[in-house]
Design a protein around this motif. Structure first.
Motif, mmCIF file in Angstrom:
data_model
loop_
_atom_site.group_PDB
_atom_site.id
_atom_site.type_symbol
_atom_site.label_atom_id
_atom_site.label_comp_id
_atom_site.label_asym_id
_atom_site.label_seq_id
_atom_site.Cartn_x
_atom_site.Cartn_y
_atom_site.Cartn_z
ATOM 1 N N SER A 181 -1.803 0.318 -7.424
ATOM 2 C CA SER A 181 -1.850 1.382 -8.420
ATOM 3 C C SER A 181 -3.179 1.321 -9.152
ATOM 4 C CB SER A 181 -0.694 1.245 -9.418
ATOM 5 O OG SER A 181 -0.780 0.021 -10.115
ATOM 6 N N GLY A 182 -3.609 2.446 -9.622
ATOM 7 C CA GLY A 182 -4.861 2.501 -10.364
ATOM 8 C C GLY A 182 -6.079 2.787 -9.508
ATOM 9 N N ARG A 183 -5.973 2.554 -8.238
ATOM 10 C CA ARG A 183 -7.035 2.888 -7.295
ATOM 11 C C ARG A 183 -6.450 2.862 -5.892
ATOM 12 N NH1 ARG A 183 -11.761 0.824 -7.293
ATOM 13 N NH2 ARG A 183 -11.754 -0.193 -9.326
ATOM 14 N N SER A 184 -7.143 3.462 -4.947
ATOM 15 C CA SER A 184 -6.708 3.418 -3.562
ATOM 16 C C SER A 184 -7.202 2.132 -2.914
ATOM 17 C CB SER A 184 -7.264 4.625 -2.795
ATOM 18 O OG SER A 184 -7.004 4.473 -1.420
ATOM 19 N N PHE A 185 -6.290 1.446 -2.244
ATOM 20 C CA PHE A 185 -6.645 0.223 -1.538
ATOM 21 C C PHE A 185 -6.731 0.452 -0.031
ATOM 22 C CE2 PHE A 185 -6.689 -2.931 -4.825
ATOM 23 C CZ PHE A 185 -5.903 -2.398 -5.839
ATOM 24 N N THR A 186 -6.804 1.725 0.353
ATOM 25 C CA THR A 186 -6.795 2.056 1.772
ATOM 26 C C THR A 186 -7.912 1.360 2.526
ATOM 27 O OG1 THR A 186 -5.827 4.214 1.318
ATOM 28 C CG2 THR A 186 -6.972 3.944 3.418
ATOM 29 N N ASN A 187 -9.082 1.296 1.967
ATOM 30 C CA ASN A 187 -10.223 0.697 2.667
ATOM 31 C C ASN A 187 -10.604 -0.656 2.091
ATOM 32 O OD1 ASN A 187 -10.638 2.825 4.544
ATOM 33 N ND2 ASN A 187 -11.484 4.050 2.872
ATOM 34 N N LEU B 126 -10.929 -4.495 6.512
ATOM 35 C CA LEU B 126 -11.272 -3.319 5.725
ATOM 36 C C LEU B 126 -10.899 -2.025 6.456
ATOM 37 C CD1 LEU B 126 -14.568 -2.818 3.748
ATOM 38 C CD2 LEU B 126 -13.770 -1.038 5.300
ATOM 39 N N THR B 127 -11.196 -1.959 7.736
ATOM 40 C CA THR B 127 -10.911 -0.741 8.504
ATOM 41 C C THR B 127 -9.477 -0.674 8.970
ATOM 42 O OG1 THR B 127 -11.537 -1.772 10.576
ATOM 43 C CG2 THR B 127 -13.283 -0.660 9.328
ATOM 44 N N GLY B 128 -8.779 -1.786 8.888
ATOM 45 C CA GLY B 128 -7.417 -1.833 9.397
ATOM 46 C C GLY B 128 -7.329 -2.103 10.878
ATOM 47 N N GLU B 129 -8.468 -2.248 11.528
ATOM 48 C CA GLU B 129 -8.449 -2.440 12.981
ATOM 49 C C GLU B 129 -8.049 -3.862 13.368
ATOM 50 O OE1 GLU B 129 -12.017 0.754 14.058
ATOM 51 O OE2 GLU B 129 -12.216 -1.366 14.544
ATOM 52 N N ASN B 130 -8.329 -4.802 12.517
ATOM 53 C CA ASN B 130 -8.075 -6.204 12.844
ATOM 54 C C ASN B 130 -7.031 -6.804 11.921
ATOM 55 O OD1 ASN B 130 -10.151 -6.374 14.918
ATOM 56 N ND2 ASN B 130 -11.607 -6.223 13.239
ATOM 57 N N ARG B 131 -6.135 -7.572 12.514
ATOM 58 C CA ARG B 131 -5.111 -8.277 11.777
ATOM 59 C C ARG B 131 -5.153 -9.746 12.164
ATOM 60 N NH1 ARG B 131 -3.613 -3.125 12.439
ATOM 61 N NH2 ARG B 131 -2.201 -2.129 10.945
ATOM 62 N N TYR B 132 -4.881 -10.592 11.211
ATOM 63 C CA TYR B 132 -4.929 -12.027 11.427
ATOM 64 C C TYR B 132 -3.653 -12.629 10.853
ATOM 65 C CZ TYR B 132 -9.836 -10.683 11.721
ATOM 66 O OH TYR B 132 -11.007 -10.052 12.041
ATOM 67 N N ASP C 145 0.410 1.768 4.742
ATOM 68 C CA ASP C 145 0.691 3.190 4.556
ATOM 69 C C ASP C 145 -0.296 3.721 3.518
ATOM 70 O OD1 ASP C 145 1.674 5.719 3.783
ATOM 71 O OD2 ASP C 145 3.741 5.152 4.214
ATOM 72 N N SER C 146 -1.297 4.415 3.978
ATOM 73 C CA SER C 146 -2.341 4.892 3.069
ATOM 74 C C SER C 146 -1.802 5.898 2.066
ATOM 75 C CB SER C 146 -3.474 5.514 3.877
ATOM 76 O OG SER C 146 -4.058 4.556 4.729
ATOM 77 N N ALA C 147 -0.878 6.738 2.495
ATOM 78 C CA ALA C 147 -0.325 7.751 1.601
ATOM 79 C C ALA C 147 0.404 7.116 0.427
ATOM 80 C CB ALA C 147 0.603 8.674 2.376
ATOM 81 N N LYS C 148 1.038 5.982 0.679
ATOM 82 C CA LYS C 148 1.780 5.291 -0.377
ATOM 83 C C LYS C 148 0.950 4.175 -1.014
ATOM 84 C CE LYS C 148 6.350 6.259 1.540
ATOM 85 N NZ LYS C 148 7.637 5.692 2.014
ATOM 86 N N ASN C 149 -0.263 3.984 -0.512
ATOM 87 C CA ASN C 149 -1.131 2.930 -1.054
ATOM 88 C C ASN C 149 -0.425 1.576 -1.022
ATOM 89 O OD1 ASN C 149 -3.650 2.211 -2.085
ATOM 90 N ND2 ASN C 149 -3.005 2.448 -4.224
ATOM 91 N N THR C 150 0.228 1.311 0.093
ATOM 92 C CA THR C 150 1.096 0.130 0.195
ATOM 93 C C THR C 150 0.846 -0.626 1.490
ATOM 94 O OG1 THR C 150 2.819 1.187 -1.149
ATOM 95 C CG2 THR C 150 3.492 -0.665 0.222
ATOM 96 N N LEU C 151 0.835 -1.936 1.371
ATOM 97 C CA LEU C 151 0.738 -2.840 2.510
ATOM 98 C C LEU C 151 2.097 -3.476 2.732
ATOM 99 C CD1 LEU C 151 -1.282 -4.372 4.495
ATOM 100 C CD2 LEU C 151 -1.295 -6.170 2.743
ATOM 101 N N TYR C 152 2.510 -3.577 3.978
ATOM 102 C CA TYR C 152 3.821 -4.146 4.305
ATOM 103 C C TYR C 152 3.656 -5.402 5.151
ATOM 104 C CZ TYR C 152 5.464 0.482 2.928
ATOM 105 O OH TYR C 152 5.712 1.641 2.235
ATOM 106 N N LEU C 153 4.566 -6.322 4.951
ATOM 107 C CA LEU C 153 4.663 -7.503 5.805
ATOM 108 C C LEU C 153 6.091 -7.581 6.302
ATOM 109 C CD1 LEU C 153 3.211 -10.065 6.884
ATOM 110 C CD2 LEU C 153 4.236 -11.298 4.948
ATOM 111 N N GLN C 154 6.274 -7.310 7.568
ATOM 112 C CA GLN C 154 7.597 -7.398 8.193
ATOM 113 C C GLN C 154 7.774 -8.807 8.721
ATOM 114 O OE1 GLN C 154 10.169 -5.056 8.504
ATOM 115 N NE2 GLN C 154 11.328 -6.791 9.315
#
Length: 123
Positions: free
Chosen positions: A24-30, A52-58, A72-81
């Motif tokens: 919240s308060g800013r977009s964390f998409t990038n 940063l680009t979302g292309e790589n995951r570790y 989810d960029s629209a929701k500005n949310t990162l998920y960990l399943q």
């Protein structure tokens, strides 16, 4: 500007949880973002990171294919399943974001941190 982690809880061995890290308060998409965990009496441990680009995951070596991460960029949310949870996964899970740095080193102080969400896995 903040991160809010949620989704923790109590599950049995073999169960699943999905953690959320809402910005919240800013977009964390990038922004590079990631997850860490800390169990009582133990050091903070790297869990997962997205570039940063979302292309790589570790993922931490202990994950062994059990966890996945999405954003989810629209929701500005990162998920960990998290699937096939084990008692040793019990910890407080924190999310973090940084303007430029890959969020992977548990000893680094990143720009933004969530407050943590408790995950407890019963045997």
């Amino acid at each position: 500007v903040q991160l809010q982690a949620s989704g923790g809880g109590l599950v049995q061995t073999g169960g699943s949880l999905r953690l959320s890290c809402a910005g919240s308060g800013r977009s964390f998409t990038n922004y590079p973002m990631g997850w860490f965990r800390q169990a009582p009496g133990k050091e903070r441990e790297f869990v997962a990171a997205i570039s940063l680009t979302g292309e790589n995951r570790y993922f931490g070596s202990f994950v062994k294919g059990r966890f996945s991460m999405s954003r989810d960029s629209a929701k500005n949310t990162l998920y960990l399943q998290m699937n096939d949870l084990k008692p040793e996964d019990t910890a407080v899970y924190y999310c973090a974001a940084d303007r430029w740095r890959l969020v992977r080193d548990p000893l680094t102080t990143y720009d933004y941190w969530g407050q943590g969400t408790q995950v407890t896995v019963s045997s």
